[in-house]
Design an enzyme around this catalytic site. Structure first.
Site, mmCIF file in Angstrom:
data_model
loop_
_atom_site.group_PDB
_atom_site.id
_atom_site.type_symbol
_atom_site.label_atom_id
_atom_site.label_comp_id
_atom_site.label_asym_id
_atom_site.label_seq_id
_atom_site.Cartn_x
_atom_site.Cartn_y
_atom_site.Cartn_z
ATOM 1 N N LYS A 15 0.806 -1.210 0.000
ATOM 2 C CA LYS A 15 0.000 0.000 0.000
ATOM 3 C C LYS A 15 0.851 1.278 0.000
ATOM 4 O O LYS A 15 0.595 2.190 -0.766
ATOM 5 C CB LYS A 15 -0.835 -0.033 1.285
ATOM 6 C CG LYS A 15 -2.115 0.642 1.272
ATOM 7 C CD LYS A 15 -2.976 0.257 2.487
ATOM 8 C CE LYS A 15 -2.296 -0.215 3.738
ATOM 9 N NZ LYS A 15 -1.780 0.816 4.635
ATOM 10 N N ARG A 90 -8.557 3.861 9.849
ATOM 11 C CA ARG A 90 -8.293 2.473 10.190
ATOM 12 C C ARG A 90 -9.367 1.896 11.101
ATOM 13 O O ARG A 90 -9.303 0.719 11.451
ATOM 14 C CB ARG A 90 -6.959 2.390 10.934
ATOM 15 C CG ARG A 90 -5.791 1.880 10.098
ATOM 16 C CD ARG A 90 -4.598 1.884 11.029
ATOM 17 N NE ARG A 90 -3.493 1.060 10.665
ATOM 18 C CZ ARG A 90 -2.474 1.460 9.924
ATOM 19 N NH1 ARG A 90 -2.468 2.629 9.349
ATOM 20 N NH2 ARG A 90 -1.443 0.642 9.743
ATOM 21 N N ARG A 126 10.662 -7.138 4.649
ATOM 22 C CA ARG A 126 10.865 -5.697 4.852
ATOM 23 C C ARG A 126 11.578 -5.451 6.182
ATOM 24 O O ARG A 126 12.437 -4.571 6.284
ATOM 25 C CB ARG A 126 9.512 -4.974 4.841
ATOM 26 C CG ARG A 126 9.657 -3.473 4.938
ATOM 27 C CD ARG A 126 8.362 -2.776 4.638
ATOM 28 N NE ARG A 126 7.426 -2.843 5.750
ATOM 29 C CZ ARG A 126 6.158 -2.466 5.673
ATOM 30 N NH1 ARG A 126 5.659 -2.044 4.532
ATOM 31 N NH2 ARG A 126 5.378 -2.520 6.714
ATOM 32 N N ARG A 132 12.461 -1.802 10.203
ATOM 33 C CA ARG A 132 11.363 -1.124 10.905
ATOM 34 C C ARG A 132 11.127 -1.835 12.214
ATOM 35 O O ARG A 132 10.969 -3.038 12.259
ATOM 36 C CB ARG A 132 10.085 -1.182 10.048
ATOM 37 C CG ARG A 132 9.662 0.172 9.542
ATOM 38 C CD ARG A 132 8.431 0.060 8.702
ATOM 39 N NE ARG A 132 7.220 -0.120 9.485
ATOM 40 C CZ ARG A 132 6.014 0.161 9.024
ATOM 41 N NH1 ARG A 132 5.865 0.645 7.803
ATOM 42 N NH2 ARG A 132 4.950 -0.038 9.760
ATOM 43 N N ARG A 143 -0.520 -6.859 14.090
ATOM 44 C CA ARG A 143 -1.018 -5.841 13.169
ATOM 45 C C ARG A 143 -2.046 -6.425 12.204
ATOM 46 O O ARG A 143 -3.021 -5.768 11.852
ATOM 47 C CB ARG A 143 0.148 -5.188 12.423
ATOM 48 C CG ARG A 143 0.816 -4.129 13.286
ATOM 49 C CD ARG A 143 2.214 -3.780 12.852
ATOM 50 N NE ARG A 143 2.269 -3.265 11.510
ATOM 51 C CZ ARG A 143 3.302 -3.425 10.689
ATOM 52 N NH1 ARG A 143 4.366 -4.118 11.086
ATOM 53 N NH2 ARG A 143 3.276 -2.915 9.496
HETATM 54 P P1 AMP Z 1 1.562 2.031 8.920
HETATM 55 O O1 AMP Z 1 2.846 2.614 8.456
HETATM 56 O O2 AMP Z 1 0.375 2.613 8.211
HETATM 57 O O3 AMP Z 1 1.571 0.534 8.905
HETATM 58 O O4 AMP Z 1 1.381 2.472 10.455
HETATM 59 C C1 AMP Z 1 2.314 2.084 11.437
HETATM 60 C C2 AMP Z 1 1.693 2.193 12.818
HETATM 61 O O5 AMP Z 1 1.299 3.544 13.076
HETATM 62 C C3 AMP Z 1 0.435 1.373 13.008
HETATM 63 O O6 AMP Z 1 0.707 0.021 13.320
HETATM 64 C C4 AMP Z 1 -0.233 2.126 14.159
HETATM 65 O O7 AMP Z 1 0.384 1.841 15.385
HETATM 66 C C5 AMP Z 1 0.079 3.570 13.813
HETATM 67 N N1 AMP Z 1 -0.981 4.128 12.934
HETATM 68 C C6 AMP Z 1 -0.856 4.498 11.625
HETATM 69 N N2 AMP Z 1 -2.017 4.961 11.141
HETATM 70 C C7 AMP Z 1 -2.913 4.867 12.155
HETATM 71 C C8 AMP Z 1 -4.291 5.176 12.287
HETATM 72 N N3 AMP Z 1 -5.014 5.654 11.253
HETATM 73 N N4 AMP Z 1 -4.876 4.961 13.497
HETATM 74 C C9 AMP Z 1 -4.183 4.502 14.529
HETATM 75 N N5 AMP Z 1 -2.896 4.166 14.481
HETATM 76 C C10 AMP Z 1 -2.244 4.354 13.309
#
Ligand code: AMP
Length: 186
Positions: A15, A90, A126, A132, A143
Site C-alpha cells: 500500500k 483504520r 521488509r 522497521r 497488526r
Molecule cells: P503504517 O505505516 O500505516 O503501517 O502504520 C504504522 C503504525 O502507526 C500502526 O501500526 C499504528 O500503530 C500507527 N498508525 C498508523 N495509522 C494509524 C491510524 N489511522 N490509526 C491509529 N494508528 C495508526
C-alpha cells in the site's frame, strides 16, 4: 477523476509504495499517518512519546489523536484539491471523523488485496531490509489481527457507499501501479 482518495489494505499489501507512486502521478499530497507517527517518534516529540509504545506493540494510536492530526493535515492548502490518505481511516470511528471534516468527502477508496501468507512473508522481508522496529513476527501477527478486527469493517462501510474499488496487490510494483491507475480512471 475525483482526487480525494483513501488507500485501504492490510499491512504488507504494498500500500505505502503504491500510495507514493499514485499520489505523485495525480499530483496530490501523500498523507501517511504511519509516516507521520514514525517521524514524531524519531524527533522525540510529545506525539512521538505517546505513539511509540503503541506502535511497537502493533496496536492503534487512539482515534481522537489520529483524527485530529488528519483534520489538520487535510486542511492545509496543498490538500484543497485532493489528497491520498494512506493508513487512515483504520477504524469506523476514524471514518466517521473523516466524514465530518471540511475537506473529508471522499471520491474513491482503493482496496489493495493480498493473500495473508504473502503478507507475512513480505513484512518479514521488509523487517530484514529496512529494520522497521514494528516489523518483527509477533508485531506483524498483531497488526494483521488489528487489521481484521478494526479496519476490515471499513471495506463493507465504503462498499455500501459505492466508493470501493478492489485491486489485486500481487505482482510487480509496475503491474500493480497500472492496475490502480486503470481502476481509478474507470
Ligand atoms: P503504517 O505505516 O500505516 O503501517 O502504520 C504504522 C503504525 O502507526 C500502526 O501500526 C499504528 O500503530 C500507527 N498508525 C498508523 N495509522 C494509524 C491510524 N489511522 N490509526 C491509529 N494508528 C495508526
Amino acid at each position: 477523476m475525483g482526487r480525494r482518495i483513501v488507500f485501504l489494505g492490510p499491512p504488507g499489501a504494498g500500500k505505502g509504495t503504491q500510495a507514493a507512486l499514485v499520489a505523485n502521478a495525480l499530483n496530490v499530497p501523500h498523507i501517511s499517518t504511519g509516516a507521520i507517527f514514525r517521524a514524531a517518534v524519531a524527533s522525540r516529540s510529545e506525539l512521538g512519546e505517546q505513539a511509540q509504545a503503541i506502535m511497537a506493540a502493533g496496536d492503534l494510536v487512539p482515534d481522537t489523536l489520529t483524527s485530529a492530526l488528519v483534520a489538520e493535515r487535510i486542511g492545509e492548502p496543498d490538500a484543497v484539491c485532493g489528497y491520498l490518505l494512506d493508513g487512515f481511516p483504520r477504524t469506523l470511528a476514524q471514518a466517521a471523523a473523516l466524514d465530518s471534516m471540511g475537506n473529508g468527502r471522499l471520491d474513491n477508496v482503493l482496496l489493495v488485496e493480498t493473500a495473508e501468507d504473502e503478507l507475512v512473508a513480505r513484512l518479514l522481508r521488509r523487517a530484514a531490509e529496512v529494520g522497521r522496529s514494528d516489523d518483527n513476527e509477533t508485531t506483524i501477527r498483531r497488526r494483521l489481527e488489528v487489521y481484521r478486527e478494526q479496519t476490515e469493517p471499513l471495506v463493507d462501510f465504503y462498499q455500501a457507499r459505492g466508493l470501493l474499488r478492489r485491486v489485486d496487490g500481487l505482482g510487480t510494483v509496475e503491474h500493480v501501479f497500472s492496475r490502480i491507475m486503470w481502476s481509478l480512471a474507470s
